[in-house]
Write a protein that holds these residues in place. Structure first.
Motif, short mmCIF file in Angstrom:
data_model
loop_
_atom_site.label_atom_id
_atom_site.label_comp_id
_atom_site.label_asym_id
_atom_site.label_seq_id
_atom_site.Cartn_x
_atom_site.Cartn_y
_atom_site.Cartn_z
N SER A 653 52.55 60.21 47.18
CA SER A 653 52.61 61.30 46.20
C SER A 653 52.76 62.65 46.89
CB SER A 653 51.36 61.27 45.33
OG SER A 653 51.35 62.33 44.41
N ARG A 654 52.04 62.85 47.99
CA ARG A 654 52.12 64.14 48.67
C ARG A 654 53.45 64.32 49.40
NH1 ARG A 654 46.13 65.64 51.12
NH2 ARG A 654 45.06 65.65 49.09
N ALA A 655 54.01 63.22 49.87
CA ALA A 655 55.25 63.32 50.64
C ALA A 655 56.48 63.35 49.74
CB ALA A 655 55.34 62.17 51.63
N PHE A 656 56.50 62.52 48.71
CA PHE A 656 57.71 62.36 47.90
C PHE A 656 57.46 62.52 46.41
CE2 PHE A 656 57.81 59.38 51.52
CZ PHE A 656 58.83 59.96 52.27
N GLY A 657 56.27 63.01 46.01
CA GLY A 657 55.91 63.02 44.61
C GLY A 657 56.88 63.79 43.73
N LEU A 658 57.17 65.04 44.07
CA LEU A 658 58.03 65.87 43.25
C LEU A 658 59.45 65.33 43.20
CD1 LEU A 658 56.79 69.44 44.30
CD2 LEU A 658 56.28 68.19 42.18
N ALA A 659 59.95 64.96 44.35
CA ALA A 659 61.32 64.42 44.38
C ALA A 659 61.42 63.13 43.60
CB ALA A 659 61.76 64.21 45.84
N TRP A 660 60.40 62.31 43.69
CA TRP A 660 60.42 61.03 42.96
C TRP A 660 60.38 61.26 41.45
CZ3 TRP A 660 61.76 56.26 43.83
CH2 TRP A 660 61.35 55.26 42.95
N ARG A 661 59.58 62.20 41.00
CA ARG A 661 59.52 62.47 39.57
C ARG A 661 60.86 63.02 39.06
NH1 ARG A 661 54.03 63.74 40.69
NH2 ARG A 661 54.52 65.91 41.21
N ASP A 662 61.49 63.89 39.85
CA ASP A 662 62.80 64.39 39.44
C ASP A 662 63.82 63.26 39.36
OD1 ASP A 662 61.77 66.93 39.35
OD2 ASP A 662 62.41 67.46 41.39
N LEU A 663 63.73 62.31 40.29
CA LEU A 663 64.66 61.18 40.27
C LEU A 663 64.46 60.33 39.03
CD1 LEU A 663 66.81 59.38 41.62
CD2 LEU A 663 64.93 58.25 42.87
N LEU A 664 63.18 60.06 38.66
CA LEU A 664 62.90 59.24 37.48
C LEU A 664 63.40 59.92 36.21
CD1 LEU A 664 59.31 57.86 38.19
CD2 LEU A 664 61.50 56.69 38.47
N ARG A 665 63.28 61.25 36.13
CA ARG A 665 63.75 61.95 34.94
C ARG A 665 65.28 61.84 34.78
NH1 ARG A 665 59.96 66.05 36.77
NH2 ARG A 665 58.09 66.04 35.44
N ALA A 666 65.96 61.72 35.89
CA ALA A 666 67.42 61.64 35.83
C ALA A 666 67.92 60.25 35.47
CB ALA A 666 68.01 62.06 37.18
N LEU A 667 67.06 59.24 35.51
CA LEU A 667 67.46 57.87 35.23
C LEU A 667 67.21 57.52 33.79
CD1 LEU A 667 66.02 56.08 38.40
CD2 LEU A 667 68.41 56.76 38.01
N ALA A 668 67.91 56.49 33.34
CA ALA A 668 67.64 55.94 32.01
C ALA A 668 66.27 55.31 31.99
CB ALA A 668 68.71 54.91 31.64
N PRO A 669 65.61 55.19 30.80
CA PRO A 669 64.24 54.65 30.74
C PRO A 669 64.10 53.30 31.42
CG PRO A 669 64.83 55.66 28.66
CD PRO A 669 66.08 55.67 29.48
N MET A 670 65.02 52.37 31.14
CA MET A 670 64.87 51.05 31.75
C MET A 670 65.06 51.12 33.25
SD MET A 670 66.89 47.51 30.88
CE MET A 670 66.27 47.55 29.20
N GLN A 671 66.04 51.90 33.70
CA GLN A 671 66.24 52.05 35.14
C GLN A 671 65.05 52.76 35.80
OE1 GLN A 671 69.92 54.22 35.19
NE2 GLN A 671 71.20 52.35 35.22
N ALA A 672 64.48 53.74 35.11
CA ALA A 672 63.30 54.41 35.65
C ALA A 672 62.13 53.45 35.78
CB ALA A 672 62.92 55.60 34.76
N GLY A 673 61.98 52.55 34.78
CA GLY A 673 60.92 51.56 34.86
C GLY A 673 61.12 50.62 36.02
#
Length: 867
Positions: A653-673
């Motif tokens: 979370s400290r290393a990649f938390g923000l970038a990972w959340r931005d990536l999930l927002r850009a994906l479709a719900p199923m792909q994010a899951g």
């Protein structure tokens, strides 16, 4: 007419009915009186417990003292016997004269002298318990006999006429003392003095040292005695008799063996022999004590030689306490020490045992000259050359009573402790005897003996021990409350480790994530679980759960990891569902699928249990727990897995938390899951590798769980108690916590969600901190329920008062101990009062815990009020 426009509407104040005011006032006073009554009840309970407990620490007192002349006694007193009613005293002198007198009045009672046949007594031994005596003579012979008080209960019609009144309900005909009892009965006390024919042991050599033990059965009585003659020859003899029950003829066989010689010039002052005749102690006047190992009757050997009176001191006392495991040593300097015979590595003895000084008691100011042991407890009397008599207790190391000399320059020829430890009789060299009536109800209890380590007989070192009873008369009760306090803390700790995570997770889930329909079913069901009687839970735990856990222990351990992983897996798979299906089945179906996930994970743990046991525990968990097979690393890795996963998750979370959340927002719900599931699986693999690495490192450093958290497995253990008590505590913590979470103002939830926080972030970061005071109160109430739990612990814990953190061993808690032992305790005796002290200790523990909990809760509440 209507009110003019713009003018405020006038409100009418409806008068409150008088009945409402009366009921309000009545309710107010009822609540006040009830609250005050509860406070008074609590203080009343404390006062009652204190009243029962205080006598444990009051020591002893002298109730009365009388003295009379002993004109009838001539010669040196060898022994004096006092009956258990403190009525009749019987003294034996070195010329064979037996003198008896009524202890309270001094009236002489008829007694038959022992017929010594012209012999001269040179040594003497007696058994305080049964009145058996042994006499050694100058011609090398030994004679055995009995000296004491014969007690009979007769009908009042059998009492002879013309009795002389002795006072205190006693009377005499000159030959016996009669005491009237309820129910037209009379107790008759008469002198019992008899002497057997002589047995030649050392022809022509005076017997200067002698000790004697008797045992066997009615049909086959046995007798063992040790003698030391004037040449220093030590002989051990065993006499076994067979009694024909029809003819009453007795056939006796005597076997004698000679012990190794003493050093030349040794002047024997005392000889001791144990009940089994397997140890013999011979003491010289210079303090040298020779211990002989006679377990092999044909080959006795000198096991050890010690100097128990160093320097210029003289050994003036060497004798056993009740039970013959403690030896009391007194010297001319007034020292009084207690010695144990213990097995020690590197002992300088031929049998591996050595004499260890366990206690050094308060010394006298003059040489120790008298000794009298209790036949019931570890109490004893010591007298010194200045005329002082001290009542002591060996285990508690107390000097409870100090009796100053009644006359200047007085020395005692004999001191006697009454069989019930309620009287002291001493014969002085001034022509008088002294009789004290004393009360020492609880000599074994001190704050140190109750809450500190005590070195008990037969133990290698001081320890905390609770053992209130045993099957022998020589048993010493052990009343340390520390194992019981430890057991209470241990049961509570493991119970809370099991119950708190489940209860809080359930409360957060039903409060924040479950729709109202599911919550309306779950919450009442959980509240109904709180009504289950603890005796039912204990019965199920002891007879059903404990055998299941024992037979499937590897599967149970694996289930601790499989069930949480199954729930996580189900949650991540749920995220992959289309939003339409997730919303459609988000109520009861989703809740049912959770139970399905738990069931499948439990089934998987059961199915893999055998393979897991072979892989992690060498195929036998019990042997692994004992340290026989396997390594600590697999089990330690399982314990470290949650911490490793948390550490890996925080690092990610400290290393990649923000970038990972931005990536999930850009994906479709199923792909994010699917991406989130892949992240979780990767973190899980990294956590497993980290846990294994840490486990191997810690195992290599000798920090494995075996021998501490894990040890010998017993069926009824703390793990089973944790399960059962957890089921009793979970509903309480869940219900109160859920109510506290629901009481958080709705605008805080709305504000958090409006700021973009997820429901989980809202629950953890906003709702839970706000409701922390209520949640903490729920945990503390649950802890109070666990601390006071009785029946589950009684039935499922094994009731073993041991002090170890092993989760697979039993325990004994304070509440369970009270429930088990109070029905068998005699009112006002030491055990009875100790159980009340245990109750007071439990009361104090809960009071302190609740007070600290309230202080912490108030702090949480103040912090929540600032939101």
């Amino acid at each position: 007419m209507s009110e003019p426009a713009g003018r405020p509407t006038r409100r009418r104040r409806a008068p409150t009915r008088r009945s409402v005011l009366v009921m309000d006032r009545l309710a107010d006073w009822t609540i006040r009186i009830g609250g005050i009554g509860v406070i008074l009840a609590v203080f009343g309970i404390m006062a009652f417990l204190a009243e029962v407990v205080v006598p444990l620490f009051t020591g002893g007192e002298v109730l009365s003292r009388i003295e009379h002349a002993k004109d009838a006694i001539r010669g040196r007193v060898l022994v004096d016997k006092l009956d258990e009613y403190r009525t009749l005293s019987v003294a034996l002198t070195d010329d064979g004269k037996v003198t008896a007198f009524h202890a309270a009045s001094g009236r002489a009672i008829e007694a038959r002298d022992l017929d010594l046949g012209g012999g001269t007594i040179t040594s003497f031994a007696h058994l305080p318990v049964n009145g058996l005596i042994a006499l050694g003579f100058a011609d090398g012979s030994v004679r055995f006999g009995r000296l004491g008080v014969e007690v009979k209960v007769i009908a009042s019609t059998d009492v002879p006429a013309g009795l002389a009144d002795l006072g205190g309900g006693d009377s005499t005909d000159g030959r016996a003392v009669y005491t009237r009892l309820p129910g037209e009965q009379v107790r008759r006390l008469a002198v019992l003095a008899q002497l057997d024919p002589p047995q030649s042991i050392a022809a022509g050599k005076a017997i200067v040292g002698l000790d004697y033990r008797a045992g066997g059965t009615v049909e086959r009585p046995s007798r063992a005695f040790v003698t030391v003659d004037s040449d220093g020859v030590i002989r051990l003899s065993n006499a076994t008799s067979r009694v024909n029950l029809l003819t009453r003829q007795v056939q006796t066989q005597v076997a004698t063996t000679t012990l190794p010689d003493l050093p030349p010039g040794t002047k024997v002052s005392r000889v001791l022999m144990t009940e089994k005749a397997d140890q013999i102690y011979v003491a010289g006047e210079d303090g040298q004590v020779f211990r002989f190992d006679t377990r092999d009757f044909a080959k006795p050997m000198l096991a050890e030689q010690l100097d128990l009176a160093p320097g210029d001191q003289k050994l003036t006392l060497l004798d056993f306490l009740n039970g013959e495991q403690s030896i009391v040593v007194g010297t001319s300097a007034g020292a009084v020490d207690i010695y144990f015979r213990l097995q020690r590595e590197g002992a300088r003895s031929s049998d591996g045992y050595t004499m260890v000084r366990a206690r050094s008691l308060e010394p006298h100011g003059a040489p120790v000259t008298g000794f009298a042991p209790s036949i019931r407890t570890k109490s004893f009397l010591t007298a010194d050359a200045a005329g002082n008599i001290w009542f002591r207790h060996a285990t508690s190391e107390q000097t409870i009573l100090k009796l100053d000399p009644p006359a200047p320059g007085l020395r005692y020829e004999a001191v006697v402790l009454a069989p019930r430890d309620d009287g002291i009789l001493a014969i002085g060299d001034n022509g008088r005897y002294y009789n004290w009536r004393i009360s020492v109800p609880h000599p074994e209890t001190t704050l140190h003996s109750i809450f500190g380590k005590v070195w008990y007989e037969g133990y290698a070192e001081p320890s905390y021990t609770w053992q209130s009873s045993s099957g022998t008369d020589t048993f010493e009760p052990k009343f340390s409350l520390v194992p019981l306090i430890f057991g209470t803390i241990k049961a509570t700790l493991y119970c809370m480790l099991f119950a708190v995570p489940i209860a809080l997770a359930a409360a957060i889930f039903t409060s924040e994530f479950v729709n109202r329909q599911v919550r309306a079913v779950v919450k009442p069901t959980m509240e109904m679980m709180a009504s289950l009687p603890s005796v039912v839970l204990g019965f199920i735990a002891a007879l059903i759960l404990a055998p299941i856990v024992e037979n499937w222990i590897a599967s149970v351990i694996l289930a601790f990891a499989a069930i949480p992983l199954g729930l996580f897996l189900g949650a991540y798979l749920w995220q992959m569902l289309p939003e339409r299906l997730a919303l459609r089945f988000g109520g009861l179906p989703k809740f049912a699928l959770m139970f399905l996930a738990v069931g499948l994970a439990g089934y998987l743990a059961w199915w893999l249990g055998g393979a897991f046991e072979r892989l992690a525990f060498g195929g036998d968990f019990k042997a692994w727990a004992n340290g026989t097979v396997g390594s600590d690393a697999p089990f330690l890795a399982l314990l470290l897995l949650p911490l490793s996963f948390i550490a890996v998750s925080i690092g990610f979370s400290r290393a990649f938390g923000l970038a990972w959340r931005d990536l999930l927002r850009a994906l479709a719900p199923m792909q994010a899951g699917m991406a989130d599931f892949a992240r979780w699986a990767l973190l899980l693999v990294l956590a497993v590798l980290l846990a294994l690495a840490l486990a191997w490192i810690m195992t290599g450093a000798g920090l494995g769980p075996r021998g501490t958290l894990v040890d010998t497995y017993v069926q009824r253990n703390t793990l089973v108690v944790g399960f059962a008590m957890g089921f009793a505590v979970i509903p309480i913590i869940y219900t109160i916590s859920e109510d506290a979470l629901n009481a958080v103002p709705e605008h805080l939830r709305a504000a958090s969600l409006a700021c973009g926080a997820t429901p989980w972030q809202t629950a953890v970061s906003i709702i839970l901190p706000t409701a922390m005071s209520g949640v903490f109160a729920a945990i503390m109430i649950g802890m109070g329920r666990a601390v006071g739990e009785t029946m589950i612990v009684v039935m499922a814990a094994g009731n073993t008062p041991v002090m170890e953190w092993n989760i697979f061993s039993g325990l004994r808690a304070l509440s369970a101990n009270i429930a088990v032992e109070l029905p068998e305790a005699v009112k006002d005796d030491t055990l009875y009062r100790m159980l009340f002290l245990a109750a007071l200790t439990l009361f104090a523990m809960t009071f302190v815990i609740n007070t600290l909990a309230e202080l912490i809760r108030q702090r949480f509440r103040k912090r929540a009020m600032q939101l």
